[in-house]
Structure formats: C-alpha cells, structure tokens
Scaffold this motif. Structure first.
Motif, PDB file in Angstrom:
ATOM      1  N   VAL A   1      26.425  -3.210  -7.264  1.00  0.00           N
ATOM      2  CA  VAL A   1      25.488  -2.733  -6.356  1.00  0.00           C
ATOM      3  C   VAL A   1      25.812  -0.998  -6.238  1.00  0.00           C
ATOM      4  CG1 VAL A   1      24.941  -2.364  -3.770  1.00  0.00           C
ATOM      5  CG2 VAL A   1      25.586  -4.655  -4.716  1.00  0.00           C
ATOM      6  N   ILE A   2      24.696  -0.502  -6.205  1.00  0.00           N
ATOM      7  CA  ILE A   2      24.588   1.048  -6.141  1.00  0.00           C
ATOM      8  C   ILE A   2      24.258   1.392  -4.889  1.00  0.00           C
ATOM      9  CG2 ILE A   2      23.862   3.252  -7.017  1.00  0.00           C
ATOM     10  CD1 ILE A   2      23.712   2.101  -9.864  1.00  0.00           C
ATOM     11  N   GLY A   3      25.108   2.187  -4.129  1.00  0.00           N
ATOM     12  CA  GLY A   3      24.747   2.421  -2.572  1.00  0.00           C
ATOM     13  C   GLY A   3      24.798   3.954  -2.459  1.00  0.00           C
ATOM     14  N   LEU A   4      24.864   4.297  -1.336  1.00  0.00           N
ATOM     15  CA  LEU A   4      24.992   5.662  -0.701  1.00  0.00           C
ATOM     16  C   LEU A   4      24.176   6.555  -1.551  1.00  0.00           C
ATOM     17  CD1 LEU A   4      28.971   5.674  -0.127  1.00  0.00           C
ATOM     18  CD2 LEU A   4      26.956   5.424   1.292  1.00  0.00           C
ATOM     19  N   ALA A   5      22.917   6.227  -1.742  1.00  0.00           N
ATOM     20  CA  ALA A   5      21.759   6.976  -2.272  1.00  0.00           C
ATOM     21  C   ALA A   5      22.337   7.352  -3.990  1.00  0.00           C
ATOM     22  CB  ALA A   5      21.594   8.277  -1.750  1.00  0.00           C
ATOM     23  N   GLY A   6      22.853   6.627  -4.267  1.00  0.00           N
ATOM     24  CA  GLY A   6      23.224   6.754  -5.884  1.00  0.00           C
ATOM     25  C   GLY A   6      24.651   6.891  -6.308  1.00  0.00           C
ATOM     26  N   SER A   7      25.348   7.338  -5.159  1.00  0.00           N
ATOM     27  CA  SER A   7      26.648   7.971  -5.308  1.00  0.00           C
ATOM     28  C   SER A   7      27.916   6.998  -5.404  1.00  0.00           C
ATOM     29  CB  SER A   7      27.059   9.222  -4.164  1.00  0.00           C
ATOM     30  OG  SER A   7      27.047   8.443  -2.972  1.00  0.00           O
ATOM     31  N   GLN A   8      27.616   5.903  -5.319  1.00  0.00           N
ATOM     32  CA  GLN A   8      28.796   4.902  -5.210  1.00  0.00           C
ATOM     33  C   GLN A   8      28.300   3.681  -5.855  1.00  0.00           C
ATOM     34  OE1 GLN A   8      31.841   4.333  -2.003  1.00  0.00           O
ATOM     35  NE2 GLN A   8      30.922   2.324  -1.867  1.00  0.00           N
ATOM     36  N   LEU A   9      29.131   2.986  -6.891  1.00  0.00           N
ATOM     37  CA  LEU A   9      28.826   1.892  -7.439  1.00  0.00           C
ATOM     38  C   LEU A   9      30.070   0.734  -6.951  1.00  0.00           C
ATOM     39  CD1 LEU A   9      27.521   0.805 -10.680  1.00  0.00           C
ATOM     40  CD2 LEU A   9      29.552  -0.143 -10.059  1.00  0.00           C
ATOM     41  N   SER A  10      29.933  -0.313  -6.466  1.00  0.00           N
ATOM     42  CA  SER A  10      30.834  -1.383  -6.186  1.00  0.00           C
ATOM     43  C   SER A  10      30.475  -2.711  -7.030  1.00  0.00           C
ATOM     44  CB  SER A  10      30.704  -1.591  -4.765  1.00  0.00           C
ATOM     45  OG  SER A  10      29.680  -2.107  -4.153  1.00  0.00           O
ATOM     46  N   GLY A  11      31.381  -3.491  -6.736  1.00  0.00           N
ATOM     47  CA  GLY A  11      31.376  -4.862  -7.674  1.00  0.00           C
ATOM     48  C   GLY A  11      32.651  -5.541  -7.540  1.00  0.00           C
ATOM     49  N   ARG A  12      32.605  -6.626  -8.334  1.00  0.00           N
ATOM     50  CA  ARG A  12      33.857  -7.567  -8.177  1.00  0.00           C
ATOM     51  C   ARG A  12      34.155  -7.785  -9.693  1.00  0.00           C
ATOM     52  NH1 ARG A  12      35.121  -9.942  -3.681  1.00  0.00           N
ATOM     53  NH2 ARG A  12      36.335 -11.521  -4.535  1.00  0.00           N
ATOM     54  N   GLY A  13      35.470  -7.939  -9.944  1.00  0.00           N
ATOM     55  CA  GLY A  13      36.061  -8.247 -11.254  1.00  0.00           C
ATOM     56  C   GLY A  13      37.363  -8.590 -11.126  1.00  0.00           C
ATOM     57  N   GLU A  14      38.026  -8.863 -12.390  1.00  0.00           N
ATOM     58  CA  GLU A  14      39.461  -9.273 -12.429  1.00  0.00           C
ATOM     59  C   GLU A  14      40.464  -8.112 -12.091  1.00  0.00           C
ATOM     60  OE1 GLU A  14      42.542 -10.196 -16.151  1.00  0.00           O
ATOM     61  OE2 GLU A  14      40.516 -10.740 -16.277  1.00  0.00           O
ATOM     62  N   ALA A  15      41.145  -8.573 -10.947  1.00  0.00           N
ATOM     63  CA  ALA A  15      42.362  -7.590 -10.289  1.00  0.00           C
ATOM     64  C   ALA A  15      42.935  -6.882 -11.378  1.00  0.00           C
ATOM     65  CB  ALA A  15      43.022  -8.644  -9.333  1.00  0.00           C
ATOM     66  N   GLY A  16      43.147  -5.596 -11.155  1.00  0.00           N
ATOM     67  CA  GLY A  16      43.805  -4.755 -12.269  1.00  0.00           C
ATOM     68  C   GLY A  16      43.173  -4.257 -13.216  1.00  0.00           C
ATOM     69  N   THR A  17      42.031  -4.782 -13.676  1.00  0.00           N
ATOM     70  CA  THR A  17      41.285  -4.248 -14.855  1.00  0.00           C
ATOM     71  C   THR A  17      40.885  -2.775 -14.513  1.00  0.00           C
ATOM     72  OG1 THR A  17      39.304  -5.304 -14.122  1.00  0.00           O
ATOM     73  CG2 THR A  17      40.797  -6.581 -15.652  1.00  0.00           C
ATOM     74  N   THR A  18      40.294  -2.054 -15.644  1.00  0.00           N
ATOM     75  CA  THR A  18      39.859  -0.876 -15.386  1.00  0.00           C
ATOM     76  C   THR A  18      38.490  -0.810 -15.771  1.00  0.00           C
ATOM     77  OG1 THR A  18      41.809   0.260 -16.393  1.00  0.00           O
ATOM     78  CG2 THR A  18      39.945   1.673 -16.383  1.00  0.00           C
ATOM     79  N   VAL A  19      37.643  -0.153 -14.441  1.00  0.00           N
ATOM     80  CA  VAL A  19      36.253  -0.174 -14.617  1.00  0.00           C
ATOM     81  C   VAL A  19      35.701   1.146 -15.238  1.00  0.00           C
ATOM     82  CG1 VAL A  19      34.362  -0.053 -13.048  1.00  0.00           C
ATOM     83  CG2 VAL A  19      36.477  -1.267 -12.259  1.00  0.00           C
ATOM     84  N   GLN A  20      34.753   0.832 -16.200  1.00  0.00           N
ATOM     85  CA  GLN A  20      34.055   2.065 -16.789  1.00  0.00           C
ATOM     86  C   GLN A  20      32.568   1.864 -16.612  1.00  0.00           C
ATOM     87  OE1 GLN A  20      35.054   2.852 -21.110  1.00  0.00           O
ATOM     88  NE2 GLN A  20      36.369   4.453 -20.217  1.00  0.00           N
ATOM     89  N   VAL A  21      31.966   2.908 -15.866  1.00  0.00           N
ATOM     90  CA  VAL A  21      30.571   2.972 -15.874  1.00  0.00           C
ATOM     91  C   VAL A  21      29.915   3.914 -16.888  1.00  0.00           C
ATOM     92  CG1 VAL A  21      28.828   3.342 -14.012  1.00  0.00           C
ATOM     93  CG2 VAL A  21      31.034   2.576 -13.248  1.00  0.00           C
ATOM     94  N   ARG A  22      28.881   3.755 -17.585  1.00  0.00           N
ATOM     95  CA  ARG A  22      28.233   4.411 -18.676  1.00  0.00           C
ATOM     96  C   ARG A  22      26.865   4.457 -18.333  1.00  0.00           C
ATOM     97  NH1 ARG A  22      31.680   5.106 -23.115  1.00  0.00           N
ATOM     98  NH2 ARG A  22      33.538   3.802 -23.101  1.00  0.00           N
ATOM     99  N   ASP A  23      26.006   5.492 -18.625  1.00  0.00           N
ATOM    100  CA  ASP A  23      24.719   5.759 -18.749  1.00  0.00           C
ATOM    101  C   ASP A  23      24.153   5.152 -19.938  1.00  0.00           C
ATOM    102  OD1 ASP A  23      25.103   7.543 -20.640  1.00  0.00           O
ATOM    103  OD2 ASP A  23      24.832   9.408 -19.244  1.00  0.00           O
ATOM    104  N   ALA A  24      22.758   5.256 -19.888  1.00  0.00           N
ATOM    105  CA  ALA A  24      21.993   4.638 -21.032  1.00  0.00           C
ATOM    106  C   ALA A  24      22.568   5.096 -22.509  1.00  0.00           C
ATOM    107  CB  ALA A  24      20.665   4.785 -20.953  1.00  0.00           C
ATOM    108  N   ALA A  25      22.828   6.527 -22.610  1.00  0.00           N
ATOM    109  CA  ALA A  25      23.452   7.103 -23.695  1.00  0.00           C
ATOM    110  C   ALA A  25      24.963   6.657 -24.046  1.00  0.00           C
ATOM    111  CB  ALA A  25      23.269   8.606 -23.678  1.00  0.00           C
ATOM    112  N   GLY A  26      25.726   6.173 -23.063  1.00  0.00           N
ATOM    113  CA  GLY A  26      26.833   5.646 -23.544  1.00  0.00           C
ATOM    114  C   GLY A  26      27.897   6.566 -22.946  1.00  0.00           C
ATOM    115  N   THR A  27      27.629   7.724 -22.028  1.00  0.00           N
ATOM    116  CA  THR A  27      28.504   8.493 -21.537  1.00  0.00           C
ATOM    117  C   THR A  27      28.990   7.975 -20.239  1.00  0.00           C
ATOM    118  OG1 THR A  27      26.915  10.341 -22.312  1.00  0.00           O
ATOM    119  CG2 THR A  27      28.643  10.906 -20.570  1.00  0.00           C
TER     120      THR A  27
END
Length: 82
Positions: free
Chosen positions: A8-34
């Motif tokens: 879920v993207i909230g706070l007018a696009g300034s925060q992304l939240s979700g669920r996953g395996e505890a202790g894993t590293t989260v990476q968020v990329r745009d369409a260009a892979g940045t």
C-alpha cells in the motif's frame, strides 16, 4: 522469500508499507529499475519505507525482498496514486 504482500502506498505517495518475511531487506524500484527506497521487514512481518521524493504520478513500483543468503523474491508491484 515469498513475494511481498499487502503493498500500500499512503501519505500522498510518501510511504510504502506491506508484509514479508521477517528480517529480509526491502527494495523499492521505479519502472526504470532505479532504487527509490530500502528498508527491513520487522519481526512482526511488516515494513514501512519512506519514499522521498513522494511518488504520486500513477506509476507502478516494484518491491522485492532479499534474505540473508542473498535470495531475492519475485517482485510485487503496486501503483502509486495519481
């Protein structure tokens, strides 16, 4: 790791939240892979990362999880608000 869930993207696009395996590293990329943001999944299996600048152009973001052994999940995707 499994694909990140409940993205879920909230706070007018300034925060992304979700669920996953505890202790894993989260990476968020745009369409260009940045990489836009990184974080860590907490012990309860949830995460929240700050997107700066905010992403509110209707684009799709890809979210992956990487475990301690270097295994990368399939990407989960979420559309930003427009």
């Amino acid at each position: 790791p499994d694909v990140p869930a409940n993205l879920v993207i909230g706070l007018a696009g300034s925060q992304l939240s979700g669920r996953g395996e505890a202790g894993t590293t989260v990476q968020v990329r745009d369409a260009a892979g940045t990489v836009l943001a990184t974080g860590t999944v907490g012990p309860d299996g949830t995460f929240a990362v700050t997107l700066s600048p905010a992403v509110n152009d209707g684009s799709t973001l890809q979210v992956t999880l990487t475990d301690a052994a270097g295994n990368v999940s399939q990407p989960g995707s979420v559309a930003s608000p427009d």
